[in-house]
Design an enzyme around this catalytic site. Structure first.
Site, mmCIF file in Angstrom:
data_model
loop_
_atom_site.group_PDB
_atom_site.id
_atom_site.type_symbol
_atom_site.label_atom_id
_atom_site.label_comp_id
_atom_site.label_asym_id
_atom_site.label_seq_id
_atom_site.Cartn_x
_atom_site.Cartn_y
_atom_site.Cartn_z
ATOM 1 N N GLY A 110 64.796 -69.291 -1.070
ATOM 2 C CA GLY A 110 66.026 -70.062 -1.204
ATOM 3 C C GLY A 110 67.093 -69.357 -2.028
ATOM 4 O O GLY A 110 66.804 -68.566 -2.924
ATOM 5 N N ARG B 36 73.153 -73.984 -6.488
ATOM 6 C CA ARG B 36 73.605 -74.674 -7.699
ATOM 7 C C ARG B 36 73.395 -73.867 -8.976
ATOM 8 O O ARG B 36 73.907 -74.232 -10.026
ATOM 9 C CB ARG B 36 72.907 -76.036 -7.803
ATOM 10 C CG ARG B 36 73.478 -77.078 -6.849
ATOM 11 C CD ARG B 36 72.703 -78.374 -6.904
ATOM 12 N NE ARG B 36 71.436 -78.272 -6.167
ATOM 13 C CZ ARG B 36 70.515 -79.232 -6.142
ATOM 14 N NH1 ARG B 36 70.702 -80.349 -6.831
ATOM 15 N NH2 ARG B 36 69.416 -79.075 -5.432
ATOM 16 N N GLN C 199 61.699 -64.475 5.415
ATOM 17 C CA GLN C 199 62.290 -65.567 6.191
ATOM 18 C C GLN C 199 63.766 -65.217 6.362
ATOM 19 O O GLN C 199 64.578 -65.407 5.450
ATOM 20 C CB GLN C 199 62.130 -66.915 5.474
ATOM 21 C CG GLN C 199 62.639 -68.087 6.308
ATOM 22 C CD GLN C 199 62.643 -69.399 5.529
ATOM 23 O OE1 GLN C 199 62.696 -69.406 4.299
ATOM 24 N NE2 GLN C 199 62.598 -70.513 6.247
ATOM 25 N N THR D 56 61.302 -75.500 4.990
ATOM 26 C CA THR D 56 60.027 -75.123 4.378
ATOM 27 C C THR D 56 58.932 -74.895 5.413
ATOM 28 O O THR D 56 58.057 -74.049 5.232
ATOM 29 C CB THR D 56 59.577 -76.200 3.385
ATOM 30 O OG1 THR D 56 59.607 -77.486 4.044
ATOM 31 C CG2 THR D 56 60.496 -76.250 2.168
ATOM 32 N N ASP E 223 59.862 -72.256 -7.958
ATOM 33 C CA ASP E 223 60.733 -72.681 -9.071
ATOM 34 C C ASP E 223 60.092 -73.799 -9.897
ATOM 35 O O ASP E 223 60.792 -74.627 -10.472
ATOM 36 C CB ASP E 223 62.090 -73.150 -8.532
ATOM 37 C CG ASP E 223 61.985 -74.385 -7.652
ATOM 38 O OD1 ASP E 223 60.857 -74.750 -7.251
ATOM 39 O OD2 ASP E 223 63.028 -75.003 -7.361
ATOM 40 N N GLY F 88 60.961 -86.453 -2.119
ATOM 41 C CA GLY F 88 60.342 -87.096 -0.968
ATOM 42 C C GLY F 88 59.351 -88.148 -1.439
ATOM 43 O O GLY F 88 58.628 -87.943 -2.419
ATOM 44 N N GLU G 146 61.439 -87.724 3.377
ATOM 45 C CA GLU G 146 62.462 -87.091 2.547
ATOM 46 C C GLU G 146 63.547 -88.103 2.227
ATOM 47 O O GLU G 146 63.836 -89.017 3.012
ATOM 48 C CB GLU G 146 63.061 -85.885 3.274
ATOM 49 C CG GLU G 146 62.058 -84.783 3.581
ATOM 50 C CD GLU G 146 61.483 -84.142 2.328
ATOM 51 O OE1 GLU G 146 62.088 -84.270 1.253
ATOM 52 O OE2 GLU G 146 60.417 -83.512 2.421
ATOM 53 N N ASN H 62 56.478 -86.572 -3.812
ATOM 54 C CA ASN H 62 55.896 -85.293 -3.418
ATOM 55 C C ASN H 62 56.347 -84.198 -4.395
ATOM 56 O O ASN H 62 57.540 -84.051 -4.677
ATOM 57 C CB ASN H 62 56.353 -84.954 -1.994
ATOM 58 C CG ASN H 62 55.888 -83.582 -1.547
ATOM 59 O OD1 ASN H 62 54.877 -83.061 -2.019
ATOM 60 N ND2 ASN H 62 56.635 -82.995 -0.624
ATOM 61 N N ALA I 209 65.778 -35.514 -55.269
ATOM 62 C CA ALA I 209 66.806 -36.369 -54.695
ATOM 63 C C ALA I 209 68.025 -35.557 -54.284
ATOM 64 O O ALA I 209 68.396 -34.578 -54.932
ATOM 65 C CB ALA I 209 67.201 -37.450 -55.688
#
Length: 450
Positions: free
Chosen positions: A11, A15, A72, A78, A101, A138, A153, A168, A421
């Site tokens: 995907g 957003r 895909q 899905t 995610d 869903g 859904e 779901n 030093a």
């Protein structure tokens, strides 16, 4: 019975308003999809298959060869994504399907889900949760006996169906053969015109397949990430979960809200963590060590009873009883023995320091080997780079280097030797000798005579 896994990561994540694929956005420096992979990997027999699409090359760049891939090319839902993923599943009879995610989903949940799925000899098991506000999810519809019926859904749900609180999660476990057969019967007759994976469950039920649900006790585990606000919320939930585990194991967090502890970090009992502390990567910290405010430790092994104050430690090893900081910077490849002091505004790089040595303040020591019980004065610099190559400095046991000294590498300061030093040392200093390399002081009387 072999088990495989398909992780959906194709995907775009519109957003998120980002050029980065959604699944590569990070919580505590780890991509969302990496949490999913880590949690399912112990439960499967082969590399998981990640379905990629939008900016899929970036996902491949992250995982390299640790997972398998299925492309895909078009975002057709899905169900279509799982069809492509199944092409990479070979001998496995059982297949997890997970969203890339969902970083809060725990391995223990997946393990219990798998146990129930196999014990009940199911064709499919859906991970569900009960939500007071089920908006966006869903809905799980059941028949009059309480058995699973179908998933609706939200865009396709009636007003009555939208009142259902069981939802779901988007996580499933399938019998591979039943899934392959059901996918052949999918269509796009729905509000979004996509192939819904959820429809395969109704198809299986119509063929009298055994389909059931495994319901979560902690509904926060199913929380997916769709925007930056949800990313921040999930990050806090994950931090809180990790912090609670360590507090229960005997670690003190002075302010749990500002303690950032990575999932791979290991802490011993009676470790004290101050405010705004970041512990990342494969870091381990021994008992009774104090990590003070505003410190960052990444990929370090820290011993027992050390005290680290407002400092940064990266890819290094710290012995027992060391005192570090404030404002020390220990860079990769450094190794401190026991009871070493690295004080304020000291920077170490690829340096080994022996037991009991002290570098108290304002020094840079790089590409060096420092022996035991060495004292290095304020303002000491190892000049290790000539503009083309790096060179090593060796300071042997018991040596004393005075303040404001430049050690021009390659160079060896012998055992128990002293450096005066303000010196710039360009040649080796023999053991037990005193080396001074500075202009002789000259006083001009009446220079400022009025």
């Amino acid at each position: 019975m072999k088990t495989g896994a398909i992780i959906l990561g194709a995907g775009k994540g519109t957003r998120m308003n980002s050029d980065l694929p959604k699944v590569l956005h990070c919580i505590m420096n780890k991509p969302l999809i990496e949490y999913v992979r880590e949690n399912v990997e112990p439960l499967i027999d082969t590399k998981p298959v990640v379905v990629i699409g939008h900016e899929g090359e970036k996902v491949q760049d992250y995982f390299k060869k640790s997972v398998s891939y299925a492309w895909q090319k078009q975002q057709l839902g899905t169900g279509d994504a799982v069809k492509w993923g199944l092409k990479e599943i070979k001998d496995e009879e059982t297949v997890f399907v997970l969203c890339g995610d969902t970083p809060l989903l725990q391995k223990e949940t997946l393990e219990k889900m798998k146990e129930e799925h196999l014990a009940e000899n199911r064709s499919a098991t859906v991970l569900t949760a009960i939500l007071e506000d089920s908006t966006g999810y869903g809905r799980i519809c059941k028949d009059e006996t309480g058995a699973f019926s179908l998933i609706v859904e939200e865009k396709d749900a009636t007003l009555e169906e939208r009142k259902i609180k069981e939802v779901n999660s988007g996580t499933y476990l399938f019998e591979k053969g039943a899934l392959e057969k059901a996918l052949l019967d999918l269509d796009t007759d729905n509000a979004q015109g996509e192939f819904y994976l959820t429809d395969v469950l109704e198809i299986m039920k119509s063929e009298d397949k055994n389909v059931g649900v495994y319901t979560l006790d902690d509904e926060t585990e199913i929380k997916g990430i769709n925007n930056r606000v949800q990313l921040a919320e999930a990050a806090k939930m994950l931090r809180d979960h990790i912090n609670c585990i360590w507090m229960e194991k005997g670690v003190t967090l002075e302010d749990p809200n500002t303690a950032y502890i990575g999932s791979q970090v290991i802490l011993d009992k009676d470790v004290i963590i101050g405010t705004n502390v970041h512990l990342e990567g494969k870091t381990s910290i021994g008992k009774n060590t104090i990590v003070g405010n505003n410190s960052t430790i990444e990929n370090c092994i820290v011993g027992e009873s050390a005290d680290i104050c407002e400092s940064i430690l990266l890819d290094s090893k710290i012995g027992d009883g060391c005192l570090i900081g404030p404002f020390a910077y220990i860079r990769p490849g450094s190794h401190l023995g026991n009871c070493v002091k690295v004080g304020d505004f000291v920077e170490l790089k690829k340096t080994k320091v022996g037991n009991g040595s002290k570098i108290p303040h304002h020094s840079y020591i790089g590409d060096s080997k420092v022996g035991e019980k060495v004292n290095i004065g304020a303002g000491t610099i190892t000049c290790n780079y000539d503009g083309e190559f790096k060179y090593e400095t060796i300071i042997e046991n018991g040596a004393f280097v005075g303040s404001n000294t430049n050690l021009v590498a390659p160079i060896v300061i012998g055992e128990a030797a002293y450096v005066g030093a303000g010196s710039t040392i360009t040649k080796d200093v023999p053991s037990r000798s005193l080396s001074i390399a500075r202009s002789r002081q000259k006083n001009i009387e009446d220079w400022n005579k009025k």
